[in-house]
Design a protein around this motif. Structure first.
Motif, PDB file in Angstrom:
ATOM      1  N   ALA A   1       0.864  -1.184  -0.145  1.00  0.00           N
ATOM      2  CA  ALA A   1      -0.352   0.003   0.377  1.00  0.00           C
ATOM      3  C   ALA A   1       0.916   1.364  -0.023  1.00  0.00           C
ATOM      4  O   ALA A   1       0.612   2.481  -0.528  1.00  0.00           O
ATOM      5  N   LEU A   2       1.838   1.362   1.334  1.00  0.00           N
ATOM      6  CA  LEU A   2       2.793   2.611   0.637  1.00  0.00           C
ATOM      7  C   LEU A   2       3.424   2.594  -0.681  1.00  0.00           C
ATOM      8  O   LEU A   2       3.411   3.922  -1.033  1.00  0.00           O
ATOM      9  N   ARG A   3       4.913   1.626  -0.973  1.00  0.00           N
ATOM     10  CA  ARG A   3       4.948   1.581  -2.510  1.00  0.00           C
ATOM     11  C   ARG A   3       3.195   2.678  -3.267  1.00  0.00           C
ATOM     12  O   ARG A   3       4.573   3.339  -3.897  1.00  0.00           O
ATOM     13  N   ILE A   4       2.463   2.339  -3.682  1.00  0.00           N
ATOM     14  CA  ILE A   4       1.304   2.485  -4.416  1.00  0.00           C
ATOM     15  C   ILE A   4       1.603   3.691  -4.074  1.00  0.00           C
ATOM     16  O   ILE A   4       1.263   4.749  -5.423  1.00  0.00           O
ATOM     17  N   TYR A   5       1.215   4.223  -2.558  1.00  0.00           N
ATOM     18  CA  TYR A   5       0.875   5.520  -2.093  1.00  0.00           C
ATOM     19  C   TYR A   5       1.415   6.413  -2.333  1.00  0.00           C
ATOM     20  O   TYR A   5       1.790   7.395  -3.423  1.00  0.00           O
ATOM     21  N   ASP A   6       3.164   5.984  -2.637  1.00  0.00           N
ATOM     22  CA  ASP A   6       4.656   7.002  -2.588  1.00  0.00           C
ATOM     23  C   ASP A   6       4.193   7.485  -4.103  1.00  0.00           C
ATOM     24  O   ASP A   6       4.854   7.926  -4.506  1.00  0.00           O
ATOM     25  N   ALA A   7       3.976   6.514  -4.971  1.00  0.00           N
ATOM     26  CA  ALA A   7       4.349   6.430  -6.214  1.00  0.00           C
ATOM     27  C   ALA A   7       3.181   7.285  -7.005  1.00  0.00           C
ATOM     28  O   ALA A   7       3.317   8.360  -7.536  1.00  0.00           O
ATOM     29  N   TYR A   8       1.906   7.331  -6.814  1.00  0.00           N
ATOM     30  CA  TYR A   8       0.677   8.130  -6.908  1.00  0.00           C
ATOM     31  C   TYR A   8       0.924   9.029  -6.917  1.00  0.00           C
ATOM     32  O   TYR A   8       0.661  10.458  -7.590  1.00  0.00           O
ATOM     33  N   GLN A   9       1.532   9.982  -5.394  1.00  0.00           N
ATOM     34  CA  GLN A   9       1.576  10.537  -4.757  1.00  0.00           C
ATOM     35  C   GLN A   9       2.804  12.253  -5.787  1.00  0.00           C
ATOM     36  O   GLN A   9       3.048  12.938  -5.778  1.00  0.00           O
ATOM     37  N   ALA A  10       3.735  10.805  -5.773  1.00  0.00           N
ATOM     38  CA  ALA A  10       4.784  11.453  -6.929  1.00  0.00           C
ATOM     39  C   ALA A  10       4.481  11.494  -8.613  1.00  0.00           C
ATOM     40  O   ALA A  10       4.796  12.889  -8.855  1.00  0.00           O
ATOM     41  N   HIS A  11       3.206  10.868  -8.902  1.00  0.00           N
ATOM     42  CA  HIS A  11       2.762  11.194 -10.174  1.00  0.00           C
ATOM     43  C   HIS A  11       1.997  11.977 -10.577  1.00  0.00           C
ATOM     44  O   HIS A  11       1.558  12.761 -11.697  1.00  0.00           O
ATOM     45  N   TYR A  12       1.272  12.796  -9.107  1.00  0.00           N
ATOM     46  CA  TYR A  12       0.312  13.268  -9.239  1.00  0.00           C
ATOM     47  C   TYR A  12      -0.316  14.708  -8.105  1.00  0.00           C
ATOM     48  O   TYR A  12      -0.259  14.823  -8.050  1.00  0.00           O
ATOM     49  N   GLN A  13       1.775  14.802  -8.336  1.00  0.00           N
ATOM     50  CA  GLN A  13       1.999  16.032  -7.275  1.00  0.00           C
ATOM     51  C   GLN A  13       1.638  17.113  -7.571  1.00  0.00           C
ATOM     52  O   GLN A  13       1.036  17.924  -6.548  1.00  0.00           O
ATOM     53  N   PHE A  14       1.364  17.312  -8.558  1.00  0.00           N
ATOM     54  CA  PHE A  14       0.226  18.778  -8.921  1.00  0.00           C
ATOM     55  C   PHE A  14      -1.244  18.500  -9.813  1.00  0.00           C
ATOM     56  O   PHE A  14      -1.414  18.769 -10.757  1.00  0.00           O
ATOM     57  N   ASN A  15      -1.866  17.225  -8.851  1.00  0.00           N
ATOM     58  CA  ASN A  15      -3.816  17.327  -8.998  1.00  0.00           C
ATOM     59  C   ASN A  15      -4.087  18.767  -9.350  1.00  0.00           C
ATOM     60  O   ASN A  15      -3.788  19.314  -8.393  1.00  0.00           O
ATOM     61  N   THR A  16      -4.931  18.417 -10.246  1.00  0.00           N
ATOM     62  CA  THR A  16      -6.046  19.558 -10.714  1.00  0.00           C
ATOM     63  C   THR A  16      -7.005  18.862 -10.124  1.00  0.00           C
ATOM     64  O   THR A  16      -8.234  20.110 -10.428  1.00  0.00           O
TER      65      THR A  16
END
Length: 203
Positions: free
Chosen positions: A12-27
């Motif tokens: 869960a943390l692996r996916i969460y951290d990757a998601y946060q990095a991928h969408y760091q400028f979420n609109t």
């Protein structure tokens, strides 16, 4: 649900951290999260749970989170007649939200890095226009079954998923969950009164 499982927490943390990095400028600006919309239809409560309702570029968008094995450009289109998507859209609009787009927020749990993509769902106008009619028909069928079979434990088996995938046939299956190999057939009710038992013989 992963409680007490270290491997699940790490994943869960692996996916969460990757998601946060991928969408760091979420609109997306959230309006509702995990919200249950309910309306009354044919005297019955009719509901749909929406993962996320948000505003993007001045438009209200309905977002559904999906874990998908392989991401592809056809994913959005594959949901264009999906009842869950259409019902969520219809009920959000019925509650006054002018939803303009439906989006699949997809993730693929690949190694070493998960992949993420967002797909617009081009909802079918024909299927969407029939949603109310089709739903009323299903609800009337449900009421008729309840009247004929008041005991919930003695109602006909529901084969909706099978029919949606393969069409109507003369076989209604009963299955049991096996922890090792998944779903196993234990009997089939064949058109008529014959029953095919676990021994492979008709009874």
């Amino acid at each position: 649900c992963g409680i007490g499982r270290q491997d699940a927490a790490v994943e869960a943390l692996r996916i969460y951290d990757a998601y946060q990095a991928h969408y760091q400028f979420n609109t997306w600006q959230p309006i509702l999260v995990e919200h249950q919309f309910v309306v009354e239809m044919e005297g019955e409560p009719y509901s749909a749970r929406t993962d996320l309702l948000a505003v993007e570029a001045g438009q209200v968008v309905l977002i559904d989170h999906k874990t998908i094995r392989r991401l592809s450009s056809n994913i959005g289109r594959s949901y264009r007649t999906d009842r869950q998507m259409m019902t969520g859209l219809a009920l959000a609009r019925a509650h006054g939200y002018d939803v303009r787009r439906v989006i699949i927020n997809a993730l693929s749990k690949e190694w070493p890095e998960p992949r993420f993509e967002r797909y617009d769902v081009p909802i079918s106008e024909v299927a969407y226009s029939r949603l109310g009619q089709d739903t009323r028909h299903v609800l009337k069928q449900m009421k008729a079954v309840r009247r004929e079979y008041p005991d919930p434990m003695n109602r006909p088996r529901n084969t909706d998923s099978c029919v949606r995938k393969y069409g109507v046939c003369g076989v209604a299956g009963t299955r049991v969950r096996n922890r090792t190999v998944g779903w196993l057939p234990i009997e089939h009710v064949v058109a008529g009164d014959e029953v095919l038992g676990p021994d492979g013989r008709y009874h």
